[in-house]
Design an enzyme around this catalytic site. Structure first.
Site, mmCIF file in Angstrom:
data_model
loop_
_atom_site.group_PDB
_atom_site.id
_atom_site.type_symbol
_atom_site.label_atom_id
_atom_site.label_comp_id
_atom_site.label_asym_id
_atom_site.label_seq_id
_atom_site.Cartn_x
_atom_site.Cartn_y
_atom_site.Cartn_z
ATOM 1 C CG ASN A 1 -1.793 -1.271 1.232
ATOM 2 O OD1 ASN A 1 -1.511 -2.154 2.033
ATOM 3 N ND2 ASN A 1 -2.738 -1.391 0.328
ATOM 4 C CB ILE B 1 0.592 6.559 2.329
ATOM 5 C CG1 ILE B 1 2.033 6.858 2.728
ATOM 6 C CG2 ILE B 1 -0.026 5.554 3.292
ATOM 7 C CD1 ILE B 1 2.168 7.655 4.014
ATOM 8 C CB CYS B 2 -3.034 3.310 -0.847
ATOM 9 S SG CYS B 2 -4.745 2.942 -1.196
ATOM 10 C CG LEU B 3 -4.215 4.933 5.956
ATOM 11 C CD1 LEU B 3 -4.436 3.441 6.205
ATOM 12 C CD2 LEU B 3 -3.178 5.461 6.930
ATOM 13 C CD GLN C 1 -0.509 4.638 -3.910
ATOM 14 O OE1 GLN C 1 -1.584 4.764 -3.339
ATOM 15 N NE2 GLN C 1 -0.159 5.375 -4.947
#
Lengths: 195, 86
Positions: A80, A88-90, A123
């Protein structure tokens, strides 16, 4: 306009329990509280254990009504997190942001993400695929990246290599000498001179 | 027996506080008994407001949050759909 009174409070609160959380947030310069640098320790029991990860934080004008922008500056191998850019994929840094969250809780969530990768919402597709198809290799790579880029001895290693090269040593030998002595520039120089 | 008391002056002191469960606003992190970052004086000009979920915020803070959301706003604390308590 960023609510700097709140940012100031957050920085104070964060520095108060740094011993316990290991999470650090400092302004990049005293002049501008909208540009910050976050530091999180790699979670224990993960391939990131023992590493220290730096995260570039920039606060949008509407903070805390919009989420802070966060991006890893330390290279990290994780489904991610982009292995190229550190993006960052959050969800809480996007549409699930709430103004009741803080820089510290957001960094805690990033730290939790290191412990619990979500390969189905990647990501970095290459890392995610490796995670799903060949978990052992994934763990090996992630651990190697932690060793190479997130250990305090490896921070600034390129700078040290560059200085040794400027003294006239070949890059390969300079780098391996630094690795053998754990990143100490003077010890590396001694090794190179005696070798 | 009657005693006649002549009062020349008296000095009353009153204290007030908002009756919220928390001490600080979850949005601006300022004390409820203080005011939001945009106001100068606490009290009637910078009131607290409760949601249907019973979470309280400075009125000005929650309005900023609700107005910044393009769709239905959620409570910053519990993520329930934000409704002002009737």
């Amino acid at each position: 306009m960023v609510d700097f009174a709140r940012v100031q409070k957050e920085l104070q609160e964060c520095s108060r329990d740094i011993e316990r959380s290991g999470i650090k947030v400092v302004p990049k310069s005293d002049a501008n509280l909208a540009c910050l640098l976050g530091t999180i320790p790699g979670p224990i029991g993960t391939p990131y254990e023992g590493g220290t990860f730096q995260i570039d934080i920039s606060l949008p004008d509407a903070y805390p009504f919009e989420p802070p922008k966060m991006q890893f500056t330390t290279k990290v191998w994780h489904p991610n997190i982009s292995s190229q850019s550190g993006a960052i994929c959050l969800d809480i840094l996007k549409d699930q942001w709430s103004p009741a969250l803080t820089l510290k809780t957001a960094l805690l969530s990033v730290q939790a993400l290191l412990s619990a990768p979500q390969p189905d919402d990647p990501q970095d597709a290459v890392v995610a695929q490796q995670y799903l198809r060949d978990y052992q290799t994934f763990v090996g790579t992630a651990r190697y990246w932690t060793e190479s880029f997130a250990k305090s001895s490896s921070i600034g290693i390129d700078e040290k290599v560059k200085r040794l090269v400027e003294m006239g040593f070949p890059e390969g030998r300079a780098r391996s000498a630094l690795e053998t002595v754990g990143g100490d520039e003077n010890l590396a120089l001694e090794t190179l001179c005696s070798g | 027996m009657k005693v006649k008391i002549l009062l020349f002056w008296w000095h009353a002191v009153a204290a007030w506080t908002w009756d919220a469960q928390d001490e600080t606003c979850g949005i601006c992190r300022m004390a409820f008994d203080g005011c939001c970052p945009d106001c100068k004086l606490p009290g009637d000009d910078c009131p607290l407001i409760w949601g249907a979920c019973n979470h309280a915020f400075h009125l000005h803070c929650i309005l900023k949050w609700v107005n910044s959301q393009t769709s239905q706003a959620h409570c910053p604390m519990c993520r329930r759909e934000w409704q002002f308590k009737g």
